[in-house]
Design a protein around this motif. Structure first.
Motif, mmCIF file in Angstrom:
data_model
loop_
_atom_site.group_PDB
_atom_site.id
_atom_site.type_symbol
_atom_site.label_atom_id
_atom_site.label_comp_id
_atom_site.label_asym_id
_atom_site.label_seq_id
_atom_site.Cartn_x
_atom_site.Cartn_y
_atom_site.Cartn_z
ATOM 1 N N ASP A 1 55.648 -5.107 -30.071
ATOM 2 C CA ASP A 1 56.353 -5.103 -28.785
ATOM 3 C C ASP A 1 57.810 -5.477 -28.979
ATOM 4 N N LEU A 2 57.981 -6.491 -29.806
ATOM 5 C CA LEU A 2 59.328 -6.987 -30.074
ATOM 6 C C LEU A 2 60.197 -5.891 -30.701
ATOM 7 N N ILE A 3 59.673 -5.239 -31.713
ATOM 8 C CA ILE A 3 60.428 -4.180 -32.390
ATOM 9 C C ILE A 3 60.754 -3.062 -31.398
ATOM 10 N N ALA A 4 59.733 -2.638 -30.645
ATOM 11 C CA ALA A 4 59.941 -1.539 -29.693
ATOM 12 C C ALA A 4 61.007 -1.916 -28.665
ATOM 13 N N GLY A 5 60.970 -3.157 -28.183
ATOM 14 C CA GLY A 5 61.933 -3.624 -27.189
ATOM 15 C C GLY A 5 63.350 -3.633 -27.739
ATOM 16 N N LEU A 6 63.516 -4.168 -28.939
ATOM 17 C CA LEU A 6 64.845 -4.272 -29.535
ATOM 18 C C LEU A 6 65.423 -2.891 -29.824
ATOM 19 N N VAL A 7 64.563 -1.999 -30.269
ATOM 20 C CA VAL A 7 65.002 -0.648 -30.597
ATOM 21 C C VAL A 7 65.495 0.072 -29.340
ATOM 22 N N ALA A 8 64.742 -0.077 -28.245
ATOM 23 C CA ALA A 8 65.135 0.583 -26.997
ATOM 24 C C ALA A 8 66.427 -0.021 -26.457
ATOM 25 N N GLU A 9 66.506 -1.339 -26.511
ATOM 26 C CA GLU A 9 67.653 -2.063 -25.971
ATOM 27 C C GLU A 9 68.946 -1.709 -26.703
ATOM 28 N N ARG A 10 68.869 -1.542 -28.000
ATOM 29 C CA ARG A 10 70.085 -1.363 -28.801
ATOM 30 C C ARG A 10 70.312 0.051 -29.284
ATOM 31 N N ASP A 11 69.458 0.984 -28.853
ATOM 32 C CA ASP A 11 69.637 2.370 -29.249
ATOM 33 C C ASP A 11 69.554 2.565 -30.772
ATOM 34 N N ILE A 12 68.705 1.763 -31.389
ATOM 35 C CA ILE A 12 68.520 1.856 -32.839
ATOM 36 C C ILE A 12 67.479 2.933 -33.122
ATOM 37 N N GLY A 13 67.640 3.656 -34.216
ATOM 38 C CA GLY A 13 66.590 4.573 -34.652
ATOM 39 C C GLY A 13 65.520 3.787 -35.395
ATOM 40 N N LEU A 14 64.261 4.151 -35.192
ATOM 41 C CA LEU A 14 63.187 3.423 -35.882
ATOM 42 C C LEU A 14 62.289 4.404 -36.617
ATOM 43 N N LEU A 15 62.112 4.143 -37.901
ATOM 44 C CA LEU A 15 61.147 4.898 -38.688
ATOM 45 C C LEU A 15 60.067 3.898 -39.058
ATOM 46 N N MET A 16 58.886 4.047 -38.468
ATOM 47 C CA MET A 16 57.842 3.064 -38.698
ATOM 48 C C MET A 16 56.709 3.667 -39.502
ATOM 49 N N ILE A 17 56.425 3.034 -40.629
ATOM 50 C CA ILE A 17 55.413 3.557 -41.531
ATOM 51 C C ILE A 17 54.146 2.731 -41.429
ATOM 52 N N SER A 18 53.012 3.399 -41.291
ATOM 53 C CA SER A 18 51.747 2.679 -41.269
ATOM 54 C C SER A 18 50.617 3.650 -41.591
ATOM 55 N N HIS A 19 49.523 3.110 -42.112
ATOM 56 C CA HIS A 19 48.341 3.942 -42.302
ATOM 57 C C HIS A 19 47.557 4.004 -40.992
ATOM 58 N N ASP A 20 48.022 3.219 -40.008
ATOM 59 C CA ASP A 20 47.248 3.029 -38.786
ATOM 60 C C ASP A 20 47.842 3.830 -37.627
ATOM 61 N N LEU A 21 47.193 4.938 -37.309
ATOM 62 C CA LEU A 21 47.683 5.828 -36.256
ATOM 63 C C LEU A 21 47.777 5.149 -34.901
ATOM 64 N N SER A 22 46.852 4.237 -34.621
ATOM 65 C CA SER A 22 46.849 3.627 -33.294
ATOM 66 C C SER A 22 48.084 2.751 -33.114
ATOM 67 N N VAL A 23 48.463 2.041 -34.168
ATOM 68 C CA VAL A 23 49.670 1.211 -34.111
ATOM 69 C C VAL A 23 50.890 2.099 -33.888
ATOM 70 N N LEU A 24 50.957 3.199 -34.625
ATOM 71 C CA LEU A 24 52.121 4.080 -34.525
ATOM 72 C C LEU A 24 52.206 4.732 -33.151
ATOM 73 N N SER A 25 51.062 5.162 -32.640
ATOM 74 C CA SER A 25 51.136 5.894 -31.371
ATOM 75 C C SER A 25 51.471 4.961 -30.205
ATOM 76 N N SER A 26 51.243 3.648 -30.387
ATOM 77 C CA SER A 26 51.624 2.746 -29.298
ATOM 78 C C SER A 26 53.087 2.324 -29.407
ATOM 79 N N THR A 27 53.699 2.508 -30.556
ATOM 80 C CA THR A 27 55.080 2.045 -30.744
ATOM 81 C C THR A 27 56.091 3.185 -30.796
ATOM 82 N N CYS A 28 55.652 4.365 -31.294
ATOM 83 C CA CYS A 28 56.617 5.438 -31.581
ATOM 84 C C CYS A 28 56.445 6.622 -30.628
ATOM 85 N N ALA A 29 57.550 7.265 -30.320
ATOM 86 C CA ALA A 29 57.507 8.442 -29.451
ATOM 87 C C ALA A 29 56.988 9.659 -30.211
ATOM 88 N N ARG A 30 57.401 9.780 -31.475
ATOM 89 C CA ARG A 30 56.933 10.912 -32.280
ATOM 90 C C ARG A 30 56.152 10.412 -33.484
#
Ligand SMILES: Nc1ncnc2c1ncn2[C@@H]1O[C@H](COP(=O)(O)OP(=O)(O)OP(=O)(O)O)[C@@H](O)[C@H]1O
Ligand SMILES: [Mg+2]
Length: 325
Positions: A191-220
């Motif tokens: 939540d924290l990462i997603a919030g900071l990224v949205a607030e500051r217009d930062i690009g985020l590349l999030m790597i995980s083996h866990d699809l559920s984590v990615l789909s709740s945090t990332c748009a693509r």
């Protein structure tokens, strides 16, 4: 303007066992404020891709293709320029990075160090910034005086995120940044990462083996298999209605969040990911594919349109992922 533009990226490690083609022709793009998740089983090339972005790969790796950060070609950058970009342009939170904190220094000092080194601020100014960063990641300012061993795992992970934010990066690459955390803390940090990224217009590349984590945090979401992207699209669509049989296996059998025992292999998917030194012919997934066709052992399919803003690399892109094996 594209923040990150990866074209035809190939990374091959030279090893005693022969050449290891870890990344095989990856194309990805990210604009400021966008969030892209990269999923895939252990060994599919996710960390190799992340390391290539800032030329952090070992000398045994040969890299081909193009990587542009804010329009600047990374592979041809001078060392001086690369160093500046590593600090100020892009921050990477690595797999297991929370163990990278220096045990003998207070965390405030560790956060202030890169700020002092790369920005024109006084020591007091840098310490002040460190405390502000700590409060942004939900830790009280007095924690600056703590040593790493005085913090819990989740708190240490938040310190790593504060460090990643220290020099106001344009892009954050988070490689399994929350995998080691328990479910509650993991949700909090995501939540924290997603919030900071949205607030500051930062690009985020999030790597995980866990699809559920990615789909709740990332748009693509991009799904990798054996060094290639096999599917890419809006995260909730890829998760809820996958078009590639591999994404489907991942989505229907995603590992339990925070459970290291299910990390290696998605439940329900037989066999192991292929050894990169002995890749199957044709589509690398065909030996494990529940809906394999005869031509799959000879034809390697490129990414083709699989819906609006979606691509998948499968000969049966319309039907394969939907039919029940
Ligand atoms: N320094 C190296 N020398 C030789 N082969 C390597 C090296 N580093 C990684 N590899 C191989 O490259 C492939 C991709 O590794 P990589 O670390 O990118 O996978 P990953 O997707 O990040 O996996 P995980 O989910 O386990 O972190 C693997 O087959 C791995 O064995
Ligand atoms: Mg990795």
């Amino acid at each position: 303007m594209t923040l990150l533009d990866i074209r035809d990226l190939e990374v091959t490690y030279r090893s005693a066992r022969g050449d290891v083609p870890a990344v095989r022709g990856v194309n990805l793009r990210l604009r400021p404020g966008e969030t892209l998740g990269i999923a895939g089983e252990s060994g599919c090339g996710k960390s190799t891709l992340a390391l290539a972005l800032l030329r952090l790969l070992p000398a045994s790796a040969s890299v081909r293709g193009e990587i542009r950060l804010d329009g600047e070609e990374v592979l041809g950058m001078s060392w001086g320029r690369l160093r500046a970009v590593r600090w100020a342009g892009t921050s990477i939170v690595f797999q297991g990075a929370m163990h990278a904190l220096n045990p003998v220094h207070r965390i405030g000092r560790q956060i202030a160090e890169p700020i002092l080194l790369h920005e024109k601020v006084s020591e007091a100014g840098a310490r002040q910034r460190a405390e502000e960063l700590l409060s942004q990641v939900g830790l009280p300012g007095w924690r600056a005086r703590s040593y790493p061993h005085e913090l819990s795992g989740g708190q240490r992970q938040r310190v790593m995120i504060a460090m990643a934010l220290a020099c106001s990066p344009r892009l954050i690459v988070a490689d399994e940044a929350t995998t080691a955390l328990d479910v509650m803390i993991q949700a909090q940090v995501l939540d924290l990462i997603a919030g900071l990224v949205a607030e500051r217009d930062i690009g985020l590349l999030m790597i995980s083996h866990d699809l559920s984590v990615l789909s709740s945090t990332c748009a693509r979401l991009a799904v990798m298999y054996a060094g290639r992207v096999v599917e890419e699209g809006p995260a909730h669509q890829v998760f809820a209605d996958p078009r590639h049989p591999y994404s489907r296996a991942l989505a229907s059998a995603f590992p339990t969040i925070g459970d290291p025992a299910t990390r290696g292999q998605p439940r329900g998917l037989g066999g192991d990911p292929p050894d990169p030194t002995a890749l199957p012919s044709g589509c690398a997934f065909h030996p494990r594919c529940p809906v394999v066709l005869p031509e799959c052992s000879s034809t390697q399919v490129d990414l083709v349109p699989a819906g609006p803003e979606r691509v998948a690399a499968c000969v049966r892109v319309d039907t394969a992922a939907r039919s029940t094996p």
